[in-house]
Design a protein around this motif. Sequence first.
Motif, PDB file in Angstrom:
ATOM      1  N   ARG A 160      17.026  -6.669 -10.757  1.00 49.56           N
ATOM      2  CA  ARG A 160      17.026  -7.750  -9.768  1.00 49.56           C
ATOM      3  C   ARG A 160      15.618  -8.093  -9.295  1.00 49.56           C
ATOM      4  NH1 ARG A 160      21.488  -4.383  -7.567  1.00 49.56           N
ATOM      5  NH2 ARG A 160      23.384  -5.379  -8.308  1.00 49.56           N
ATOM      6  N   ARG A 161      15.529  -9.227  -8.626  1.00 48.95           N
ATOM      7  CA  ARG A 161      14.266  -9.584  -7.968  1.00 48.95           C
ATOM      8  C   ARG A 161      14.115  -8.706  -6.728  1.00 48.95           C
ATOM      9  NH1 ARG A 161      15.086 -15.879  -7.280  1.00 48.95           N
ATOM     10  NH2 ARG A 161      17.152 -15.089  -6.863  1.00 48.95           N
ATOM     11  N   VAL A 162      12.886  -8.399  -6.404  1.00 46.13           N
ATOM     12  CA  VAL A 162      12.599  -7.600  -5.214  1.00 46.13           C
ATOM     13  C   VAL A 162      11.890  -8.498  -4.208  1.00 46.13           C
ATOM     14  CG1 VAL A 162      11.311  -5.633  -4.298  1.00 46.13           C
ATOM     15  CG2 VAL A 162      12.447  -5.454  -6.514  1.00 46.13           C
ATOM     16  N   PHE A 163      12.441  -8.588  -3.016  1.00 47.49           N
ATOM     17  CA  PHE A 163      11.845  -9.375  -1.941  1.00 47.49           C
ATOM     18  C   PHE A 163      11.144  -8.420  -0.981  1.00 47.49           C
ATOM     19  CE2 PHE A 163      15.094 -12.042  -3.608  1.00 47.49           C
ATOM     20  CZ  PHE A 163      14.626 -13.334  -3.455  1.00 47.49           C
ATOM     21  N   GLN A 164       9.914  -8.747  -0.650  1.00 48.86           N
ATOM     22  CA  GLN A 164       9.175  -8.007   0.360  1.00 48.86           C
ATOM     23  C   GLN A 164       9.036  -8.946   1.551  1.00 48.86           C
ATOM     24  OE1 GLN A 164       5.560  -7.062  -1.692  1.00 48.86           O
ATOM     25  NE2 GLN A 164       6.547  -5.571  -3.007  1.00 48.86           N
ATOM     26  N   ILE A 165       9.535  -8.529   2.690  1.00 45.88           N
ATOM     27  CA  ILE A 165       9.525  -9.387   3.875  1.00 45.88           C
ATOM     28  C   ILE A 165       8.755  -8.682   4.987  1.00 45.88           C
ATOM     29  CG2 ILE A 165      10.935 -10.554   5.608  1.00 45.88           C
ATOM     30  CD1 ILE A 165      13.194 -10.563   3.467  1.00 45.88           C
ATOM     31  N   GLY A 166       7.698  -9.331   5.431  1.00 43.69           N
ATOM     32  CA  GLY A 166       6.899  -8.806   6.524  1.00 43.69           C
ATOM     33  C   GLY A 166       7.154  -9.633   7.771  1.00 43.69           C
ATOM     34  N   ALA A 167       7.383  -8.991   8.881  1.00 46.53           N
ATOM     35  CA  ALA A 167       7.670  -9.699  10.132  1.00 46.53           C
ATOM     36  C   ALA A 167       6.755  -9.192  11.243  1.00 46.53           C
ATOM     37  CB  ALA A 167       9.124  -9.501  10.535  1.00 46.53           C
ATOM     38  N   ALA A 168       6.376 -10.109  12.100  1.00 48.74           N
ATOM     39  CA  ALA A 168       5.606  -9.768  13.295  1.00 48.74           C
ATOM     40  C   ALA A 168       6.497 -10.042  14.500  1.00 48.74           C
ATOM     41  CB  ALA A 168       4.339 -10.604  13.373  1.00 48.74           C
ATOM     42  N   ARG A 186       8.505   0.149  -4.667  1.00 51.06           N
ATOM     43  CA  ARG A 186       8.235   0.669  -6.009  1.00 51.06           C
ATOM     44  C   ARG A 186       9.487   1.186  -6.713  1.00 51.06           C
ATOM     45  NH1 ARG A 186       4.240   4.398  -4.972  1.00 51.06           N
ATOM     46  NH2 ARG A 186       2.845   2.636  -4.776  1.00 51.06           N
ATOM     47  N   GLU A 187      10.334   1.911  -6.020  1.00 51.44           N
ATOM     48  CA  GLU A 187      11.507   2.499  -6.669  1.00 51.44           C
ATOM     49  C   GLU A 187      12.508   1.444  -7.135  1.00 51.44           C
ATOM     50  OE1 GLU A 187      14.547   4.367  -3.877  1.00 51.44           O
ATOM     51  OE2 GLU A 187      12.728   4.345  -2.661  1.00 51.44           O
ATOM     52  N   GLU A 245       0.816  -1.215   0.000  1.00 49.77           N
ATOM     53  CA  GLU A 245       0.000   0.000   0.000  1.00 49.77           C
ATOM     54  C   GLU A 245       0.849   1.264   0.000  1.00 49.77           C
ATOM     55  OE1 GLU A 245      -2.654  -0.396   3.311  1.00 49.77           O
ATOM     56  OE2 GLU A 245      -3.918  -1.866   2.280  1.00 49.77           O
ATOM     57  N   GLU A 246       1.935   1.268   0.739  1.00 51.69           N
ATOM     58  CA  GLU A 246       2.794   2.445   0.829  1.00 51.69           C
ATOM     59  C   GLU A 246       3.800   2.527  -0.320  1.00 51.69           C
ATOM     60  OE1 GLU A 246       2.370   4.906   3.004  1.00 51.69           O
ATOM     61  OE2 GLU A 246       0.695   3.839   3.919  1.00 51.69           O
ATOM     62  N   GLY A 247       3.927   1.452  -1.092  1.00 52.47           N
ATOM     63  CA  GLY A 247       4.815   1.460  -2.245  1.00 52.47           C
ATOM     64  C   GLY A 247       6.293   1.491  -1.896  1.00 52.47           C
ATOM     65  N   TRP A 262       8.207 -12.316  -3.395  1.00 55.96           N
ATOM     66  CA  TRP A 262       9.167 -11.737  -4.315  1.00 55.96           C
ATOM     67  C   TRP A 262       8.560 -11.696  -5.703  1.00 55.96           C
ATOM     68  CZ3 TRP A 262      11.307 -14.085  -8.613  1.00 55.96           C
ATOM     69  CH2 TRP A 262      11.164 -15.462  -8.711  1.00 55.96           C
ATOM     70  N   HIS A 263       9.077 -10.800  -6.508  1.00 59.21           N
ATOM     71  CA  HIS A 263       8.667 -10.730  -7.900  1.00 59.21           C
ATOM     72  C   HIS A 263       9.851 -10.293  -8.747  1.00 59.21           C
ATOM     73  CE1 HIS A 263       8.065  -6.561  -6.565  1.00 59.21           C
ATOM     74  NE2 HIS A 263       8.326  -6.240  -7.801  1.00 59.21           N
ATOM     75  N   ARG A 264       9.814 -10.690  -9.982  1.00 64.85           N
ATOM     76  CA  ARG A 264      10.848 -10.257 -10.909  1.00 64.85           C
ATOM     77  C   ARG A 264      10.547  -8.829 -11.325  1.00 64.85           C
ATOM     78  NH1 ARG A 264      14.432 -13.931 -12.138  1.00 64.85           N
ATOM     79  NH2 ARG A 264      13.832 -16.092 -12.180  1.00 64.85           N
ATOM     80  N   CYS A 265      11.582  -8.080 -11.494  1.00 67.96           N
ATOM     81  CA  CYS A 265      11.427  -6.694 -11.929  1.00 67.96           C
ATOM     82  C   CYS A 265      11.087  -6.674 -13.412  1.00 67.96           C
ATOM     83  CB  CYS A 265      12.700  -5.921 -11.634  1.00 67.96           C
ATOM     84  SG  CYS A 265      13.011  -5.840  -9.862  1.00 67.96           S
ATOM     85  N   ARG A 266      10.740  -5.514 -13.905  1.00 66.49           N
ATOM     86  CA  ARG A 266      10.319  -5.366 -15.297  1.00 66.49           C
ATOM     87  C   ARG A 266      11.415  -5.703 -16.302  1.00 66.49           C
ATOM     88  NH1 ARG A 266       8.052   0.225 -13.815  1.00 66.49           N
ATOM     89  NH2 ARG A 266       6.179  -0.361 -12.746  1.00 66.49           N
TER      90      ARG A 266
END
Length: 59
Positions: free
Chosen positions: A26-34, A19-20, A14-16, A49-53
């Motif tokens: 490279r691949r971008v990893f988003q890691i959420g921790a509690a 995005r940059e 949501e906060e992006g 994770w997702h592959r970049c454009r």
Amino acid sequence: MVGTADEAIRQIREEGYAREYSAGPRRVFQIGAAFSSEAGTVSGWQSVWHRCRYPAKGG
């Protein structure tokens, strides 16, 4: 526990925050921790994770 790993991933999207980096090679990893305030440890985590454009050259 204040939040969940799912909520952390949702906030990243949501906060992006990633995005940059999404146009890079490279691949971008988003890691959420509690975190557990009672135990003082990570109580849960999730990664996405997702592959970049644009793929890396030569790869």
